[in-house]
Design a protein around this motif. Structure first.
Motif, PDB file in Angstrom:
ATOM      1  N   LEU A  58      60.027 -19.711  25.209  1.00  0.00           N
ATOM      2  CA  LEU A  58      60.807 -18.470  25.214  1.00  0.00           C
ATOM      3  C   LEU A  58      60.181 -17.412  24.303  1.00  0.00           C
ATOM      4  N   SER A  59      59.605 -17.838  23.192  1.00  0.00           N
ATOM      5  CA  SER A  59      58.937 -16.887  22.302  1.00  0.00           C
ATOM      6  C   SER A  59      57.734 -16.252  22.990  1.00  0.00           C
ATOM      7  N   GLN A  60      56.977 -17.061  23.702  1.00  0.00           N
ATOM      8  CA  GLN A  60      55.827 -16.527  24.430  1.00  0.00           C
ATOM      9  C   GLN A  60      56.279 -15.579  25.538  1.00  0.00           C
ATOM     10  N   GLU A  61      57.319 -15.974  26.243  1.00  0.00           N
ATOM     11  CA  GLU A  61      57.846 -15.122  27.314  1.00  0.00           C
ATOM     12  C   GLU A  61      58.379 -13.811  26.734  1.00  0.00           C
ATOM     13  N   ASN A  62      59.063 -13.899  25.602  1.00  0.00           N
ATOM     14  CA  ASN A  62      59.592 -12.705  24.945  1.00  0.00           C
ATOM     15  C   ASN A  62      58.459 -11.774  24.518  1.00  0.00           C
ATOM     16  N   ALA A  63      57.403 -12.338  23.956  1.00  0.00           N
ATOM     17  CA  ALA A  63      56.258 -11.522  23.545  1.00  0.00           C
ATOM     18  C   ALA A  63      55.623 -10.833  24.758  1.00  0.00           C
ATOM     19  N   LEU A  65      57.124 -10.090  27.582  1.00  0.00           N
ATOM     20  CA  LEU A  65      58.052  -9.063  28.061  1.00  0.00           C
ATOM     21  C   LEU A  65      58.034  -7.834  27.156  1.00  0.00           C
ATOM     22  N   LYS A  66      57.926  -8.042  25.855  1.00  0.00           N
ATOM     23  CA  LYS A  66      57.832  -6.903  24.926  1.00  0.00           C
ATOM     24  C   LYS A  66      56.575  -6.087  25.223  1.00  0.00           C
TER      25      LYS A  66
END
Length: 156
Positions: A58-63, A65-66
């Motif tokens: 999720l952290s990678q996906e969030n990064a 997406l940001k």
């Protein structure tokens, strides 16, 4: 047969002995606790590993997406600037247009601007060529230079 009876009596005496029962229960408790701790520990460790993996994903996906949002924001800002500039090309700002005392809307009305542009610039402007017009800024005291007039034409 006597030996068997003796063994049975000895076994019954042993099973009825509080000391034996307490030691036997303690050993069973120790073995069950160890086994239970291993089982629960392994299950918790597996769930914790899954949770850590999910958090990392999720952290990678969030990064990602940001980063995508930042790129889209930059693209949006560029397009917005272009649209604003494109819209402004229909505007003309006039300086030095005298305002009538009292109602400033009379001196900056569409009809007044059509008359001014036709008379002073020799243009053939009709009222339907102007979308809107107004003074820019606040009304100033007497003797100050007149405000600028912003005229937005329907097309260029």
């Amino acid at each position: 047969m006597a030996t068997q009876n003796q063994a049975t009596e000895a076994l019954e005496a042993l099973l009825l002995s509080d000391d034996f029962c307490n030691r036997f229960a303690a050993r069973i408790e120790d073995r069950l606790c160890d086994s239970l701790c291993e089982t629960v520990g392994a299950a918790l460790e597996a769930r914790l590993e899954d949770a850590v993996k999910t958090i990392n994903d999720l952290s990678q996906e969030n990064a990602a997406l940001k980063k995508q949002v930042k790129q889209l924001q930059q693209k949006f800002d560029c397009r917005l600037d272009g649209l604003v500039q494109y819209q402004r090309r229909n505007n003309v700002r006039l300086s030095g247009v005298l305002e009538a005392d009292g109602d400033d809307r009379a001196s900056t009305s569409v009809a007044a601007m059509v008359d001014l542009l036709n008379a002073k610039l020799g243009l053939e402007i009709r009222p339907n060529h102007i979308d809107r017009c107004h003074c820019v800024g606040c009304r100033v005291r007497a003797g100050a230079p007149p405000r600028q007039v912003l005229i937005k034409f329907v097309s260029y």
